[in-house]
Design an enzyme around this catalytic site. Sequence first.
Site, PDB file in Angstrom:
ATOM      1  N   MET A 229      66.665   6.944  51.454  1.00  0.00           N
ATOM      2  CA  MET A 229      65.802   6.168  50.577  1.00  0.00           C
ATOM      3  C   MET A 229      66.707   5.213  49.804  1.00  0.00           C
ATOM      4  SD  MET A 229      62.871   8.827  49.235  1.00  0.00           S
ATOM      5  CE  MET A 229      64.045   9.968  48.482  1.00  0.00           C
TER       6      MET A 229
ATOM      7  N   TYR B 261      63.499   4.974  42.366  1.00  0.00           N
ATOM      8  CA  TYR B 261      62.128   4.894  41.855  1.00  0.00           C
ATOM      9  C   TYR B 261      61.419   6.240  41.954  1.00  0.00           C
ATOM     10  CZ  TYR B 261      57.466   3.355  40.732  1.00  0.00           C
ATOM     11  OH  TYR B 261      56.240   3.234  40.130  1.00  0.00           O
TER      12      TYR B 261
ATOM     13  N   LEU C 222      65.084   1.456  42.631  1.00  0.00           N
ATOM     14  CA  LEU C 222      64.533   1.232  43.958  1.00  0.00           C
ATOM     15  C   LEU C 222      64.659   2.487  44.809  1.00  0.00           C
ATOM     16  CD1 LEU C 222      66.018  -2.319  44.698  1.00  0.00           C
ATOM     17  CD2 LEU C 222      63.781  -1.737  43.724  1.00  0.00           C
ATOM     18  N   SER C 223      63.696   2.687  45.681  1.00  0.00           N
ATOM     19  CA  SER C 223      63.697   3.766  46.648  1.00  0.00           C
ATOM     20  C   SER C 223      63.898   5.109  45.945  1.00  0.00           C
ATOM     21  CB  SER C 223      64.737   3.503  47.729  1.00  0.00           C
ATOM     22  OG  SER C 223      64.303   4.010  48.971  1.00  0.00           O
ATOM     23  N   ALA C 224      64.964   5.851  46.239  1.00  0.00           N
ATOM     24  CA  ALA C 224      65.162   7.141  45.583  1.00  0.00           C
ATOM     25  C   ALA C 224      65.268   6.989  44.070  1.00  0.00           C
ATOM     26  CB  ALA C 224      66.418   7.826  46.125  1.00  0.00           C
TER      27      ALA C 224
END
Length: 448
Positions: free
Chosen positions: A17, A172, A168-170
């Site tokens: 992620m 988030y 972002l990603s992980a």
Amino acid sequence: MMHHAQIAQRAFNTPLMVDPAKALAFLSGLGPRITGQEISFAGLDWGAAGQGTAVVAGRGSIFGTDLTQRNQQNRTQPFAMIDGIAVIEIAGTLVHRGAWIGQSSGLTSYEGIAAQLQAALADPSVRGIALDIDSFGGEVAGAFDLADRIRAARAQKPVHAFVAEHALSAGYVLASQADRITLPRTGAVGSIGVVALHTDMSGALDQKGIAVTLIHAGAHKIDANPYQPLPEAVHDKMQSQLESVRQLFAQTVAEGRGGRLDAAAALATEAAVFRGADAVAAGLADEVSDPVAAFRTFAAAPRGTTSPSRKRSMMTDKPTDATGPANVLSASSTGGAAPPTNTSEVPAAAGPDASAPNAPAMSADAVRAEAAEVAQVCAQAARLGVTIDAADAVTRGLKPEALRSRVLADLAARSDAAGIVASAPAAAAAAKDSPIIAAAKKAAAASR
């Protein structure tokens, strides 16, 4: 080379992620060292730039025991402490294990964050928890378990996420579990998706005249190995696994965000990145603000010391995901004449027992709880277009019941009362001559 092999195991053929641009930057920098030659990217259009380095910091434990003992022996805290708020940094690349705080390594581990979170919850001097986030993401392993811990922590102490500049990603996944997310105008959140990298070294090996024979037991033992082109069936299986993780990603975000962003809406973003006001409009964040100023408001609100000039203080121990009028009036509504239209006209002794001559002094915990409830009412009222200075209300000792009554009166005056449902005890609900309800009906009828 041993370190390169370990890095390769964590980077290739496993779901990540992480923002794709960061993944490509990592491969551009370390890829040639891992493979021994320059690498190319198939199926990706982003330009790769930059180089990445990683130095693993001190080890911890997913149970936090070693770190807890160390902190107790040294009489130190594993996090920064500012005005009673524990500040937990979530920065750089996120990994499951192998790094503690990692301020100089470029890594932050989930085990380290969990240990800090556990310590903050156990420390009675900590009144709230701030997540200081600037991360493009990282490993899937461990991310969702930590997300569950952050969400559970909200039941004990307020948890706010301050994005400066990326979650972002992980990153988030973790931010979405806070009560509230604040980001700056240029801040970026989202990337609700999953990516996996596969390297095909077969062509390079052929050029060098190197033949690799894989002897294995088990039909899927060598799936996605780097010495052969990726078979279509293996590709499809990996794609299916990534989609399963994406579904879990969206469900976890929805559990953290409540009614502000459901799983379907999270999936519909298609891993897009949202910045500033667009993130708030999409439900991925709650407020655009300078993180430093927002943190000061968060830290000051429990004690009622926030400057009156700052609007809508948001220190709360409950998610503020209810935005309808009925939720603003979720507690018992007060009867009597319509209340004033601004806080300066609301008497400080608006609570049911405040006027009692021998009323006992409220405990510190009770004061904080009432301040949090006032802040929540003010925030919900703001969404309905009714502005109340939360800091001023807390400082002057105004009661939540009085503020709810004010919201009713303001909405009735604007002819918005038709949609208001005031919840009250059964006996009060049975009374048909409530002045507030009568005024609301009269205003609604006049508007037709």
